[in-house]
Design an enzyme around this catalytic site. Structure first.
Site, PDB file in Angstrom:
ATOM      1  N   HIS A  40     -53.332  47.083   3.875  1.00 48.23           N
ATOM      2  CA  HIS A  40     -52.464  48.259   4.025  1.00 48.23           C
ATOM      3  C   HIS A  40     -51.992  48.766   2.677  1.00 48.23           C
ATOM      4  CE1 HIS A  40     -51.203  47.535   8.467  1.00 48.23           C
ATOM      5  NE2 HIS A  40     -52.216  48.362   8.368  1.00 48.23           N
TER       6      HIS A  40
ATOM      7  N   ARG B 200     -42.463  59.888  31.350  1.00 44.84           N
ATOM      8  CA  ARG B 200     -42.081  58.472  31.163  1.00 44.84           C
ATOM      9  C   ARG B 200     -43.225  57.509  31.491  1.00 44.84           C
ATOM     10  NH1 ARG B 200     -37.211  60.143  33.775  1.00 44.84           N
ATOM     11  NH2 ARG B 200     -35.621  60.577  32.235  1.00 44.84           N
TER      12      ARG B 200
ATOM     13  N   HIS C  34     -60.203  52.003   7.164  1.00 42.88           N
ATOM     14  CA  HIS C  34     -59.324  50.879   7.474  1.00 42.88           C
ATOM     15  C   HIS C  34     -60.054  49.521   7.346  1.00 42.88           C
ATOM     16  CE1 HIS C  34     -56.082  48.707   9.390  1.00 42.88           C
ATOM     17  NE2 HIS C  34     -56.909  48.266  10.328  1.00 42.88           N
TER      18      HIS C  34
ATOM     19  N   GLU D   8     -45.607  41.193  19.743  1.00 42.49           N
ATOM     20  CA  GLU D   8     -45.689  40.683  18.368  1.00 42.49           C
ATOM     21  C   GLU D   8     -44.385  40.060  17.895  1.00 42.49           C
ATOM     22  OE1 GLU D   8     -48.238  43.038  15.813  1.00 42.49           O
ATOM     23  OE2 GLU D   8     -47.312  42.192  14.030  1.00 42.49           O
TER      24      GLU D   8
ATOM     25  N   HIS E 155     -54.415  42.297   6.495  1.00 46.35           N
ATOM     26  CA  HIS E 155     -53.754  43.589   6.598  1.00 46.35           C
ATOM     27  C   HIS E 155     -52.632  43.800   5.575  1.00 46.35           C
ATOM     28  CE1 HIS E 155     -56.191  43.854  10.120  1.00 46.35           C
ATOM     29  NE2 HIS E 155     -55.677  44.998  10.512  1.00 46.35           N
TER      30      HIS E 155
ATOM     31  N   ARG F 184     -49.012  37.049  17.691  1.00 54.18           N
ATOM     32  CA  ARG F 184     -49.858  38.254  17.564  1.00 54.18           C
ATOM     33  C   ARG F 184     -50.081  38.641  16.104  1.00 54.18           C
ATOM     34  NH1 ARG F 184     -50.112  43.735  21.289  1.00 54.18           N
ATOM     35  NH2 ARG F 184     -51.636  44.779  19.989  1.00 54.18           N
TER      36      ARG F 184
ATOM     37  N   GLU G 297     -63.216  43.990  11.225  1.00 58.38           N
ATOM     38  CA  GLU G 297     -62.331  43.398  12.239  1.00 58.38           C
ATOM     39  C   GLU G 297     -63.037  42.246  12.965  1.00 58.38           C
ATOM     40  OE1 GLU G 297     -59.213  44.192  12.389  1.00 58.38           O
ATOM     41  OE2 GLU G 297     -59.034  46.232  11.618  1.00 58.38           O
TER      42      GLU G 297
ATOM     43  N   LYS H 260     -58.957  39.033  21.128  1.00 59.33           N
ATOM     44  CA  LYS H 260     -57.774  39.899  21.010  1.00 59.33           C
ATOM     45  C   LYS H 260     -56.936  39.826  22.284  1.00 59.33           C
ATOM     46  CE  LYS H 260     -55.644  44.004  19.482  1.00 59.33           C
ATOM     47  NZ  LYS H 260     -55.698  45.267  18.806  1.00 59.33           N
TER      48      LYS H 260
ATOM     49  N   ASN I  81     -53.188  40.287  12.093  1.00 51.71           N
ATOM     50  CA  ASN I  81     -52.983  41.064  10.861  1.00 51.71           C
ATOM     51  C   ASN I  81     -53.603  40.387   9.636  1.00 51.71           C
ATOM     52  OD1 ASN I  81     -51.531  42.907  12.336  1.00 51.71           O
ATOM     53  ND2 ASN I  81     -49.559  41.940  11.887  1.00 51.71           N
TER      54      ASN I  81
ATOM     55  N   LYS J  93     -51.307  48.765  21.637  1.00 51.67           N
ATOM     56  CA  LYS J  93     -50.526  49.435  20.584  1.00 51.67           C
ATOM     57  C   LYS J  93     -50.971  50.889  20.551  1.00 51.67           C
ATOM     58  CE  LYS J  93     -49.286  45.867  17.243  1.00 51.67           C
ATOM     59  NZ  LYS J  93     -49.428  45.408  15.855  1.00 51.67           N
TER      60      LYS J  93
HETATM   61  N1  LIG Z   1     -53.938  50.539  18.289  1.00 58.31           N
HETATM   62  C1  LIG Z   1     -54.395  49.573  17.562  1.00 58.31           C
HETATM   63  O1  LIG Z   1     -54.200  48.384  17.860  1.00 58.31           O
HETATM   64  C2  LIG Z   1     -55.187  49.883  16.332  1.00 58.31           C
HETATM   65  C3  LIG Z   1     -55.876  48.860  15.663  1.00 58.31           C
HETATM   66  C4  LIG Z   1     -56.657  49.200  14.567  1.00 58.31           C
HETATM   67  C5  LIG Z   1     -56.748  50.528  14.154  1.00 58.31           C
HETATM   68  N2  LIG Z   1     -56.060  51.487  14.828  1.00 58.31           N
HETATM   69  C6  LIG Z   1     -56.148  52.890  14.441  1.00 58.31           C
HETATM   70  O2  LIG Z   1     -57.464  53.320  14.711  1.00 58.31           O
HETATM   71  C7  LIG Z   1     -57.772  54.386  13.834  1.00 58.31           C
HETATM   72  C8  LIG Z   1     -59.168  54.170  13.280  1.00 58.31           C
HETATM   73  O3  LIG Z   1     -60.075  54.171  14.348  1.00 58.31           O
HETATM   74  P1  LIG Z   1     -61.626  54.421  14.105  1.00 58.31           P
HETATM   75  O4  LIG Z   1     -62.109  53.536  13.044  1.00 58.31           O
HETATM   76  O5  LIG Z   1     -62.268  54.362  15.452  1.00 58.31           O
HETATM   77  O6  LIG Z   1     -61.658  55.873  13.462  1.00 58.31           O
HETATM   78  P2  LIG Z   1     -61.721  57.338  14.081  1.00 58.31           P
HETATM   79  O7  LIG Z   1     -61.116  57.416  15.426  1.00 58.31           O
HETATM   80  O8  LIG Z   1     -61.188  58.224  13.019  1.00 58.31           O
HETATM   81  O9  LIG Z   1     -63.293  57.575  14.226  1.00 58.31           O
HETATM   82  C9  LIG Z   1     -64.088  57.593  13.066  1.00 58.31           C
HETATM   83  C10 LIG Z   1     -65.027  58.803  13.043  1.00 58.31           C
HETATM   84  O10 LIG Z   1     -66.106  58.575  13.926  1.00 58.31           O
HETATM   85  C11 LIG Z   1     -66.283  59.674  14.817  1.00 58.31           C
HETATM   86  N3  LIG Z   1     -66.873  59.105  16.036  1.00 58.31           N
HETATM   87  C12 LIG Z   1     -66.258  58.428  17.032  1.00 58.31           C
HETATM   88  N4  LIG Z   1     -67.158  57.924  17.880  1.00 58.31           N
HETATM   89  C13 LIG Z   1     -68.382  58.308  17.438  1.00 58.31           C
HETATM   90  C14 LIG Z   1     -69.707  58.079  17.886  1.00 58.31           C
HETATM   91  N5  LIG Z   1     -69.982  57.320  18.959  1.00 58.31           N
HETATM   92  N6  LIG Z   1     -70.724  58.641  17.187  1.00 58.31           N
HETATM   93  C15 LIG Z   1     -70.466  59.379  16.060  1.00 58.31           C
HETATM   94  N7  LIG Z   1     -69.242  59.607  15.576  1.00 58.31           N
HETATM   95  C16 LIG Z   1     -68.204  59.065  16.252  1.00 58.31           C
HETATM   96  C17 LIG Z   1     -64.913  60.267  14.919  1.00 58.31           C
HETATM   97  O11 LIG Z   1     -64.955  61.605  15.319  1.00 58.31           O
HETATM   98  C18 LIG Z   1     -64.374  60.098  13.503  1.00 58.31           C
HETATM   99  O12 LIG Z   1     -64.861  61.120  12.664  1.00 58.31           O
HETATM  100  C19 LIG Z   1     -56.701  54.408  12.760  1.00 58.31           C
HETATM  101  O13 LIG Z   1     -55.860  55.512  12.987  1.00 58.31           O
HETATM  102  C20 LIG Z   1     -55.946  53.114  12.968  1.00 58.31           C
HETATM  103  O14 LIG Z   1     -54.586  53.233  12.656  1.00 58.31           O
HETATM  104  C21 LIG Z   1     -55.290  51.189  15.908  1.00 58.31           C
END
Ligand SMILES: NC(=O)c1ccc[n+]([C@@H]2O[C@H](COP(=O)([O-])OP(=O)(O)OC[C@H]3O[C@@H](n4cnc5c(N)ncnc54)[C@H](O)[C@@H]3O)[C@@H](O)[C@H]2O)c1
Length: 263
Positions: A153, A23, A166, A138, A149, A142, A87, A128, A146, A45
């Protein structure tokens, strides 16, 4: 305590496990992609995808600490870096015209990971955190995070999450939302053009590929709408640094914008 060392995927999964295991246990974000540093590691999130939808299973759960070291970006592939810039541009448009101008004037220092990268990561986190602290779950404000987005999306969904990262889809979405704002008399053509030039400047796509069908995009938005607030919501810029939340815009106007936007 769990430590999420990695990009947004690692951060979202770790946060979700921390939220549910026994939990809830403490966790810490150590984001290593630009997108995770400026966006996903802040705000609480967490979640995982399900065949029925993106982020279908998840929780709002705040990390105990977010620890960012921009040195980790040295090994990040260029394409991932620019996707993260999508972003950052978003923050400039929704809240901070100075940040927007800064991005225009300091591209070289930003992409070479000079002094400027620390400034833009810090400023993005501040914006943020400020928005989230006013509306954590949200229920209103908040949603401005988006911006880009709704269409973004839809483009990700229609292309099966394979063609665009993304942040790239958000680039398309931000340009489309700017066009929509111009069409609705909210934004000047010049400011819309400035947004498009910024998106292009950071190697992001700004137009919808013309092999996508309007009807598929609209359907994807409708499905997203049901999964979210029940409203087809667009965040529309009124100027660079100010946006408004618009619900249920006339579908014909959206279709027109998509039509004009197809590459
Ligand atoms: N929680 C939230 O508020 C929120 C907001 C936006 C996006 N997201 C989520 O985040 C995800 C996308 O995140 P992302 O863009 O970081 O992608 P990711 O986590 O897939 O990372 C992208 C790639 O980079 C590699 N990588 C990571 N750090 C590295 C580094 N320092 N050097 C070399 N390679 C590296 C990873 O292994 C991966 O292959 C999506 O699933 C999206 O839904 C969440």
């Amino acid at each position: 305590m769990l430590v999420a060392l990695g990009g947004g995927v690692v951060g979202d999964i770790t946060g979700f496990v921390a939220a549910t295991y026994m939990r809830g246990i403490r966790f810490m974000q150590v984001p290593t992609t630009l997108l995770a540093q400026v966006d996903s590691s802040v705000g609480g999130k967490t979640g995982v995808n399900h065949p029925l939808g993106k982020n279908m299973i998840g929780a709002f759960y705040q990390p105990s600490l977010v620890c960012i070291d921009v040195e980790t970006l040295k090994t990040l592939p260029e394409r991932e870096f620019f996707a993260g810039m999508g972003e950052v541009i978003k923050y400039g448009v929704i809240e901070d015209s100075e940040l927007f101008e800064y991005l225009k004037a300091n591209k070289e220092s930003i992409i070479s990971l000079g002094e400027s990268i620390v400034h833009i990561v810090k400023r993005s986190c501040e914006i943020k955190a400020d928005v989230v602290s006013k509306d954590e779950l949200e229920s209103g404000l908040r949603a401005i995070l988006n911006y880009g987005h709704t269409m973004g999306h839809a483009v990700e969904t229609v292309t099966g999450y394979k063609k665009y990262l993304h942040g790239e889809a958000i680039g398309i979405g931000m340009c489309a939302a700017a066009d929509l704002a111009v069409k609705m008399g909210l934004l000047t053509q010049e400011e819309s053009q400035a947004i498009k030039e910024m998106v292009e400047m950071y190697n992001l796509p700004g137009v919808i590929p013309n092999d996508l069908k309007i009807i598929d995009l609209i359907n994807a938005m409708e499905v997203d709408k049901k999964a979210r607030s029940g409203k087809l919501q667009f965040i529309l810029p009124e100027s660079i640094g100010t946006v408004r939340i618009e619900n249920d815009i006339d579908r014909e106007v959206i279709k027109d914008v998509i039509n004009e936007h197809l590459a």
